[in-house]
Scaffold this motif. Structure first.
Motif, PDB file in Angstrom:
ATOM      1  N   THR A   1       0.830  -1.202   0.000  1.00  0.00           N
ATOM      2  CA  THR A   1       0.000   0.000   0.000  1.00  0.00           C
ATOM      3  C   THR A   1       0.868   1.257   0.000  1.00  0.00           C
ATOM      4  OG1 THR A   1      -1.744  -1.146   1.218  1.00  0.00           O
ATOM      5  CG2 THR A   1      -1.788   1.260   1.263  1.00  0.00           C
TER       6      THR A   1
ATOM      7  N   THR B   1      -7.671   8.880   5.982  1.00  0.00           N
ATOM      8  CA  THR B   1      -8.138   8.579   7.334  1.00  0.00           C
ATOM      9  C   THR B   1      -7.776   9.713   8.286  1.00  0.00           C
ATOM     10  OG1 THR B   1      -7.906   6.196   6.970  1.00  0.00           O
ATOM     11  CG2 THR B   1      -7.979   6.949   9.247  1.00  0.00           C
TER      12      THR B   1
ATOM     13  N   LYS C   1       1.423   4.566   1.347  1.00  0.00           N
ATOM     14  CA  LYS C   1       0.831   5.187   2.527  1.00  0.00           C
ATOM     15  C   LYS C   1       1.797   6.149   3.189  1.00  0.00           C
ATOM     16  CE  LYS C   1       1.872   1.191   5.520  1.00  0.00           C
ATOM     17  NZ  LYS C   1       1.266   0.164   6.407  1.00  0.00           N
ATOM     18  N   SER C   2       1.201   7.108   3.899  1.00  0.00           N
ATOM     19  CA  SER C   2       1.993   8.090   4.634  1.00  0.00           C
ATOM     20  C   SER C   2       1.153   8.656   5.771  1.00  0.00           C
ATOM     21  CB  SER C   2       2.425   9.230   3.720  1.00  0.00           C
ATOM     22  OG  SER C   2       3.096  10.238   4.470  1.00  0.00           O
TER      23      SER C   2
ATOM     24  N   SER D   1      -7.967  12.785   8.126  1.00  0.00           N
ATOM     25  CA  SER D   1      -7.210  13.824   7.443  1.00  0.00           C
ATOM     26  C   SER D   1      -7.906  15.178   7.577  1.00  0.00           C
ATOM     27  CB  SER D   1      -7.050  13.485   5.961  1.00  0.00           C
ATOM     28  OG  SER D   1      -6.263  12.327   5.798  1.00  0.00           O
TER      29      SER D   1
ATOM     30  N   SER E   1      -5.423  -5.648   0.503  1.00  0.00           N
ATOM     31  CA  SER E   1      -4.654  -4.410   0.651  1.00  0.00           C
ATOM     32  C   SER E   1      -5.370  -3.226   0.005  1.00  0.00           C
ATOM     33  CB  SER E   1      -3.279  -4.558  -0.004  1.00  0.00           C
ATOM     34  OG  SER E   1      -2.519  -5.572   0.604  1.00  0.00           O
ATOM     35  N   TRP E   2      -5.311  -2.069   0.662  1.00  0.00           N
ATOM     36  CA  TRP E   2      -5.676  -0.815   0.032  1.00  0.00           C
ATOM     37  C   TRP E   2      -4.602  -0.452  -0.974  1.00  0.00           C
ATOM     38  CZ3 TRP E   2      -6.734   2.743   4.878  1.00  0.00           C
ATOM     39  CH2 TRP E   2      -7.812   2.233   5.611  1.00  0.00           C
TER      40      TRP E   2
ATOM     41  N   ALA F   1      -3.950   2.934  -1.825  1.00  0.00           N
ATOM     42  CA  ALA F   1      -3.299   4.129  -1.273  1.00  0.00           C
ATOM     43  C   ALA F   1      -4.006   4.531   0.009  1.00  0.00           C
ATOM     44  CB  ALA F   1      -3.323   5.278  -2.271  1.00  0.00           C
ATOM     45  N   GLY F   2      -3.223   4.925   1.024  1.00  0.00           N
ATOM     46  CA  GLY F   2      -3.781   5.358   2.290  1.00  0.00           C
ATOM     47  C   GLY F   2      -3.035   6.564   2.834  1.00  0.00           C
ATOM     48  N   ILE F   3      -3.737   7.671   3.017  1.00  0.00           N
ATOM     49  CA  ILE F   3      -3.163   8.885   3.576  1.00  0.00           C
ATOM     50  C   ILE F   3      -3.730   9.087   4.984  1.00  0.00           C
ATOM     51  CG2 ILE F   3      -2.958  11.390   3.331  1.00  0.00           C
ATOM     52  CD1 ILE F   3      -1.421   9.713   1.239  1.00  0.00           C
ATOM     53  N   TYR F   4      -2.838   9.220   5.952  1.00  0.00           N
ATOM     54  CA  TYR F   4      -3.228   9.404   7.348  1.00  0.00           C
ATOM     55  C   TYR F   4      -2.814  10.780   7.872  1.00  0.00           C
ATOM     56  CZ  TYR F   4      -3.614   4.300   7.126  1.00  0.00           C
ATOM     57  OH  TYR F   4      -3.942   3.015   6.770  1.00  0.00           O
TER      58      TYR F   4
END
Length: 384
Positions: free
Chosen positions: A78, A140, A80-81, A142, A112-113, A115-118
């Motif tokens: 994924t 998530t 992600k950040s 955000s 799996s996702w 892309a994931g932005i936290y």
């Protein structure tokens, strides 16, 4: 994480060759905060391989701009950040110029996702996220995100998702989300856009096309703060296009609640057509939602279903819905809709939806169309 970027910034532009240093094992440029944590690098990184893209996203910090060259990228984990930008020093992930970029999840592990932005204050634009085994793109908790001119297509769950407490002041603009289907759930979870399981004010969805998804076009299940939705189209959702003998997709155009949330969402100038359930539905949300100048056409159930809540419906247009123009309860306030006494439905200029599938305008806004337009400024969606 809420770190200040400090007073001093430095700007570097990396060529494609130099950007190789951010790929795994290159040991080169670190796109992050200084050791003291008080100073951020304002860095532009141009990437042209999957490894460079994965590393650049993982190392992003306030001020990082990641430009992705044309092509199709296949992450093996994924993207992600959890890094935060700021209002004046954002983190940006975008296509390089007007180049076409597809980020493809077909090589990801099951579940799996893509892309994931936290983190906060991200701008993500002009990219396609496709073929994920689960969600296409997820933000998530955000704050201040700008997600613009994106496509989320053929993913294994909802195409685009906002979720989590503290999800605030995000803009989703000109999203195309289509063909999303969750085989594990037999289609009952994959929406075009889902704003679910969370809270936070100031979130807006505008200019979206949400179509041919296995579940709903838009779903606000268990999101406990008001969301504004305007100038969006939801159509063709809930049909079994995947040959699933146990198919369970719902097929509402705009599902405006559910799961016990009582929320006053704002829903203006949208259109829903050809969905397998309702065009617009409260879905048990008893909050005082406001719906103004929306159009529901040829849905398999009611155009507008608001049976229990305190919604306020004004100047909406419902035509040709098999389950009736509207089903509203005694607490719903209706005014100047075409099902109200003394209000007539203006004729449509066209009922051919072909142009609604057309290319967007140069700025990413919805295509020009006469479909479901009436020429009236008093009732129904303006379809733009």
């Amino acid at each position: 994480m809420r770190l200040s970027t400090g007073r001093h910034r430095r700007t570097r532009t990396l060529s494609i060759a130099a950007a190789v240093a951010v790929s795994a094992g290159a040991g080169g440029v670190y796109l992050g905060l200084s050791n003291g944590g008080a100073q951020a690098a304002a860095t532009t990184v141009t990437v042209s391989s999957t490894a460079q893209l994965e590393s650049a996203v993982a190392r992003a910090a306030a001020g990082t701009v990641i430009q992705v060259r044309a092509g199709t990228y296949y992450p093996t984990a994924t993207l992600k950040s959890a890094a935060d930008g700021t209002g004046s020093n954002r983190i940006t992930l975008r296509a390089y110029g007007s180049e076409k970029v597809k980020i493809d999840g077909s090589k990801l592990p099951d579940g799996s996702w893509l892309a994931g932005i936290y983190g906060d204050h991200w701008t993500v634009q002009n990219l396609t996220f496709q073929n994920s085994p689960a969600q296409g793109f997820v933000a998530t908790s955000s704050v201040g995100g700008v997600f613009k001119n994106l496509v989320t297509a053929n993913n294994g769950d909802s195409g685009f998702t906002l979720r989590g407490d503290g999800t605030s002041d995000n803009l989703v603009q000109n999203l195309d989300s289509h063909g999303n289907y969750d085989p594990a759930g037999h289609g009952q979870n994959a929406d075009g856009i889902a704003v679910k399981f969370g809270s936070g004010t100031g979130n807006r969805i505008t200019g979206a096309r949400l179509y041919n998804n296995s579940d709903d076009g838009l779903d606000l299940w268990q999101f406990s703060s008001p969301v504004t939705i305007d100038h969006a189209w939801a159509f063709g959702n809930g049909k079994n296009r995947w040959g699933d003998s146990a198919f369970e997709g719902n097929g509402n155009g705009f599902k405006l609640g559910g799961g016990g949330a009582t929320v006053a969402h704002v829903v203006n100038n949208n259109a829903a057509w050809g969905n397998t359930l309702h065009g617009f539905t409260e879905n048990s949300n008893t909050g005082a939602m406001a719906l103004h100048r929306n159009t529901a056409y040829a849905n398999a159930e009611a155009g507008f279903y608001f049976a229990t809540g305190k919604a306020r419906l004004a100047r909406n247009l419902a035509v040709g819905n098999k389950g009736g123009l509207s089903k509203v309860g005694s607490r719903t306030v209706c005014a100047a809709n075409n099902w109200d006494s003394g209000v007539s439905a203006p004729g449509f200029k066209s009922t051919d939806a072909a142009t609604a599938y057309g290319a967007r305008k140069a700025d990413g806004s919805l295509p020009a169309t006469t479909f479901l337009t009436t020429g009236s400024t008093a009732i129904g969606s303006p379809m733009n």
